[in-house]
Design a protein around this motif. Structure first.
Motif, PDB file in Angstrom:
ATOM      1  N   TYR A 187       8.581  12.973  11.603  1.00  0.00           N
ATOM      2  CA  TYR A 187       9.977  12.519  11.551  1.00  0.00           C
ATOM      3  C   TYR A 187      10.916  13.592  11.014  1.00  0.00           C
ATOM      4  O   TYR A 187      11.715  13.337  10.117  1.00  0.00           O
ATOM      5  CB  TYR A 187      10.087  11.235  10.735  1.00  0.00           C
TER       6      TYR A 187
ATOM      7  N   SER B 132       2.894  14.198  -2.741  1.00  0.00           N
ATOM      8  CA  SER B 132       3.910  13.547  -1.907  1.00  0.00           C
ATOM      9  C   SER B 132       4.621  12.433  -2.672  1.00  0.00           C
ATOM     10  O   SER B 132       5.819  12.199  -2.467  1.00  0.00           O
ATOM     11  CB  SER B 132       3.291  13.007  -0.622  1.00  0.00           C
TER      12      SER B 132
ATOM     13  N   CYS C 214       5.283   5.954   4.456  1.00  0.00           N
ATOM     14  CA  CYS C 214       6.159   5.884   5.634  1.00  0.00           C
ATOM     15  C   CYS C 214       7.589   5.466   5.293  1.00  0.00           C
ATOM     16  O   CYS C 214       8.549   6.132   5.691  1.00  0.00           O
ATOM     17  CB  CYS C 214       5.634   4.848   6.632  1.00  0.00           C
TER      18      CYS C 214
ATOM     19  N   GLY D 132       0.798  -1.231   0.000  1.00  0.00           N
ATOM     20  CA  GLY D 132       0.000   0.000   0.000  1.00  0.00           C
ATOM     21  C   GLY D 132       0.825   1.273   0.000  1.00  0.00           C
ATOM     22  O   GLY D 132       1.993   1.282  -0.394  1.00  0.00           O
TER      23      GLY D 132
HETATM   24  P1  FAD Z   1      -3.005   2.238   2.165  1.00  0.00           P
HETATM   25  O1  FAD Z   1      -1.624   2.074   2.681  1.00  0.00           O
HETATM   26  O2  FAD Z   1      -3.323   3.448   1.364  1.00  0.00           O
HETATM   27  O3  FAD Z   1      -3.320   0.928   1.347  1.00  0.00           O
HETATM   28  C1  FAD Z   1      -4.526   0.758   0.685  1.00  0.00           C
HETATM   29  C2  FAD Z   1      -4.306  -0.243  -0.433  1.00  0.00           C
HETATM   30  O4  FAD Z   1      -5.560  -0.583  -0.979  1.00  0.00           O
HETATM   31  C3  FAD Z   1      -3.466   0.291  -1.578  1.00  0.00           C
HETATM   32  O5  FAD Z   1      -2.441  -0.604  -1.852  1.00  0.00           O
HETATM   33  C4  FAD Z   1      -4.456   0.410  -2.733  1.00  0.00           C
HETATM   34  O6  FAD Z   1      -3.864   0.148  -3.997  1.00  0.00           O
HETATM   35  C5  FAD Z   1      -5.445  -0.688  -2.378  1.00  0.00           C
HETATM   36  N1  FAD Z   1      -6.783  -0.490  -2.935  1.00  0.00           N
HETATM   37  C6  FAD Z   1      -7.556   0.626  -2.859  1.00  0.00           C
HETATM   38  N2  FAD Z   1      -8.746   0.414  -3.436  1.00  0.00           N
HETATM   39  C7  FAD Z   1      -8.722  -0.866  -3.883  1.00  0.00           C
HETATM   40  C8  FAD Z   1      -9.665  -1.676  -4.559  1.00  0.00           C
HETATM   41  N3  FAD Z   1     -10.881  -1.230  -4.872  1.00  0.00           N
HETATM   42  N4  FAD Z   1      -9.297  -2.933  -4.863  1.00  0.00           N
HETATM   43  C9  FAD Z   1      -8.082  -3.406  -4.559  1.00  0.00           C
HETATM   44  N5  FAD Z   1      -7.155  -2.695  -3.914  1.00  0.00           N
HETATM   45  C10 FAD Z   1      -7.480  -1.445  -3.572  1.00  0.00           C
HETATM   46  N6  FAD Z   1       1.935   6.838   8.638  1.00  0.00           N
HETATM   47  C11 FAD Z   1       2.618   6.500   9.745  1.00  0.00           C
HETATM   48  O7  FAD Z   1       2.068   5.859  10.635  1.00  0.00           O
HETATM   49  N7  FAD Z   1       3.942   6.837   9.886  1.00  0.00           N
HETATM   50  C12 FAD Z   1       4.604   7.536   8.935  1.00  0.00           C
HETATM   51  O8  FAD Z   1       5.793   7.827   9.090  1.00  0.00           O
HETATM   52  C13 FAD Z   1       3.907   7.907   7.763  1.00  0.00           C
HETATM   53  N8  FAD Z   1       4.536   8.585   6.779  1.00  0.00           N
HETATM   54  C14 FAD Z   1       3.864   8.880   5.629  1.00  0.00           C
HETATM   55  C15 FAD Z   1       4.530   9.559   4.625  1.00  0.00           C
HETATM   56  C16 FAD Z   1       3.893   9.873   3.444  1.00  0.00           C
HETATM   57  C17 FAD Z   1       4.642  10.606   2.353  1.00  0.00           C
HETATM   58  C18 FAD Z   1       2.540   9.456   3.251  1.00  0.00           C
HETATM   59  C19 FAD Z   1       1.828   9.749   1.966  1.00  0.00           C
HETATM   60  C20 FAD Z   1       1.858   8.785   4.253  1.00  0.00           C
HETATM   61  C21 FAD Z   1       2.514   8.497   5.459  1.00  0.00           C
HETATM   62  N9  FAD Z   1       1.864   7.821   6.503  1.00  0.00           N
HETATM   63  C22 FAD Z   1       2.548   7.523   7.650  1.00  0.00           C
HETATM   64  C23 FAD Z   1       0.451   7.417   6.401  1.00  0.00           C
HETATM   65  C24 FAD Z   1       0.353   5.928   6.063  1.00  0.00           C
HETATM   66  O9  FAD Z   1       1.038   5.678   4.855  1.00  0.00           O
HETATM   67  C25 FAD Z   1      -1.099   5.520   5.954  1.00  0.00           C
HETATM   68  O10 FAD Z   1      -1.761   5.864   7.169  1.00  0.00           O
HETATM   69  C26 FAD Z   1      -1.229   4.025   5.742  1.00  0.00           C
HETATM   70  O11 FAD Z   1      -0.566   3.617   4.565  1.00  0.00           O
HETATM   71  C27 FAD Z   1      -2.697   3.648   5.662  1.00  0.00           C
HETATM   72  O12 FAD Z   1      -2.807   2.272   5.533  1.00  0.00           O
HETATM   73  P2  FAD Z   1      -4.054   1.599   4.814  1.00  0.00           P
HETATM   74  O13 FAD Z   1      -3.738   0.146   4.757  1.00  0.00           O
HETATM   75  O14 FAD Z   1      -5.292   2.052   5.461  1.00  0.00           O
HETATM   76  O15 FAD Z   1      -4.076   2.218   3.345  1.00  0.00           O
END
Ligand code: FAD
Ligand code: AMP
Length: 479
Positions: A358, A171, A54, A47
């Protein structure tokens, strides 16, 4: 109808892949549907967090920190480094290697735990069925005992600064710049804007951060936000508050940004502009109209404290639901849901989620801020300890910042801890553990901390809550 699973997870970010692994560990047949493809067209797990969030941001923060140390901060140790230079493509290649290693690692963990990864875009149909459309348009429908939606979030784009992925980037683009911009604009002084601004600032960009709000880091404890602002200013980060961006135009290889401060229009010209104005839940096109899942007014999937949606057997976790958009918050929700599906009595403690910026020094927090306690009329005590009084911080030439501990005035229970300082992320975690165990400030004060460590600053802040700090003058003397 094709295969039937006990659990189908949509999305393989830290919320989804963790949920899938835990479900499989608990003996549930589990599939995880992910739409992300690598450059060879194969499913890419991990993701936002692993691919464009992160992990890559921390890789670049670490590289740029080492460079800035070598260029600016080693002289004081008697070490002279002449002509330190940065090879940006090499830095990016190192970052990409780490990302590849970790995303590949998730594939390995799926295999080890028996999770089936399915490449394609998932959509929730009525009756807990999931339609999956692969990259060639082939559709299959999975029958699921339970569905866990973990579709994550996307960067917010704003009309005044449309992303062109060249001069105006989000980003994701900011993790791929192949050279250091001379002047870099950042819209948004949130976590992501500050981290990415720091990366390129350390490598030599002149960074200007434009933030619409008048307050810096309004979700943080005010005292810590003020201290952080002071430190960032000293480092040369130009953060302009009350500066609302109203337009951005690419002109002759630069970006001309207009913004308004107190109604007065101003202009700045940058080589690149990063738009870091927040993220939004990815909740569109995820459901058939009769799926039974509902959204709240901000587009998050509506869930209760157990991440149950309004449709039976359909859960949602991570960035796509309310709460802080943090990887670890989503992962813990994923574990809770997997365990509840397996019949366990799991629950989440939403009061004890650490958050970190960070930068260097890091800014980290858990629990309630002083202004929240004041607003709610909760009686509290404060313990402060500056890193300038920490032997270990001084030895490391890294003594900017402070630890602030908040405890209930009557029962001494720790209510919050807010840190700006070296290794704040790891230090605050100690207090997260203490809070999880219902610790009082005195419990921490009575704990033996190794010397000399940065952790001693946490100990001293806990002692300071009752005016017993040893290595700093106490504000109030107590017996
Ligand atoms: P995501 O990681 O967004 O994953 C969702 C996944 O679902 C994706 O792979 C997407 O392709 C898939 N998807 C979506 N819709 C569909 C569909 N219909 N069918 C199939 N697949 C689908 N958080 C921290 O805790 N610490 C940090 O240091 C930090 N740094 C960050 C730095 C940056 C630059 C960014 C952008 C974010 C950062 N975050 C950090 C936030 C963190 O990345 C997110 O909170 C976290 O990734 C969320 O996890 P998630 O599994 O909910 O979603
Ligand atoms: P976060 O949601 O923590 O990533 O922070 C994003 C920041 O961007 C918030 O503090 C917003 O106030 C800020 N922001 C949003 N739109 C604009 C704008 N047009 N100009 C300047 N700052 C903005």
């Amino acid at each position: 109808m094709s295969d039937k699973y006990d659990v189908v997870v949509i999305g393989a970010g830290p919320a989804g892949y963790v949920a899938a692994i835990r479900a499989a560990q608990l003996g549930l047949s589990t599939a995880c549907v992910e739409q992300w493809l690598d450059d060879k067209g194969k499913v890419r797990l991990g993701g936002t967090c692993l691919n464009v969030g992160c992990i890559p941001s921390k890789a670049l923060l670490d590289s740029s920190h080492k460079f800035a140390e070598a260029r600016d901060h080693l002289g004081v140790h008697g070490i002279s480094v002449k002509g330190a230079s940065i090879d940006v493509p090499a830095m990016l290649a190192r970052k990409n290697k780490i990302v590849d290693q970790l995303t590949g690692g998730i594939s390995g963990l799926f295999k080890h735990n028996g999770v089936t990864a399915i490449s394609g875009t998932g959509k929730v149909l009525s009756g807990a069925r999931v339609e999956v459309t692969d990259k060639d348009g082939k559709v299959q429908v999975l029958a699921a005992g339970n569905v866990i939606i973990a579709a994550g979030s996307l960067p917010v784009h704003i009309p005044p600064a449309p992303i062109d992925n060249d001069y105006i980037i989000d980003s994701t683009g900011a993790l791929e710049l192949t050279e250091v911009p001379r002047r870099l604009g950042v819209i948004g002084a949130g976590v992501i804007g500050l981290e990415l601004g720091s990366v390129w600032g350390r490598l030599g960009s002149e960074v200007v951060v434009l933030e619409a709000l008048d307050d810096f880091l309004p979700m943080m404890d005010v005292q810590i936000a003020k201290e952080a602002a002071k430190i960032f200013k000293k480092q040369g980060l130009d953060i302009r508050l009350g500066a609302r961006v109203t337009g951005a135009k690419v002109k002759k290889g630069t970006v001309e940004v207009t913004y308004s401060v107190g109604g007065v229009e101003q202009v700045e010209v940058f080589d690149k502009l990063i738009v870091a104005v927040g993220r939004k839940p990815r909740s569109q096109e995820l459901f058939a109209t009769d799926s039974g899942v509902t959204l709240d007014e901000r587009g998050y999937i509506f869930v209760n404290d157990y991440c149950e949606t309004e449709a039976p057997h359909i859960f949602a976790v991570g960035d796509v639901v309310r709460g802080p958009m943090l990887a670890h918050k989503g992962s813990e929700e994923g574990i809770m849901v997997a365990e509840r599906i397996a019949g366990k009595k799991a629950q989440m403690n939403y009061d004890c989620i650490p958050s970190v910026i960070y930068t260097h020094p890091e800014v980290a927090a858990v629990g309630r801020t002083e202004q929240e306690l004041k607003a709610d009329g909760v009686p509290y005590k404060v313990g402060l300890f500056p890193f300038a009084a920490s032997g270990r911080a001084l030895a490391a030439n890294d003594s900017d910042g402070v630890v602030k501990m908040l405890a209930h005035a009557e029962n001494d229970r720790i209510l919050g801890c807010h840190i700006v300082g070296p290794s704040a992320a790891d230090l605050v975690q100690q207090v997260v553990i203490a809070m999880e165990f219902g610790s009082s400030a005195e419990d921490l004060a009575l704990t033996v901390f190794g010397h000399p460590t940065l952790s001693e600053a946490v100990h001293e802040a806990a002692l300071a809550v009752d005016g017993h700090a040893i290595h700093v003058a106490n504000r109030k003397k107590k017996n």
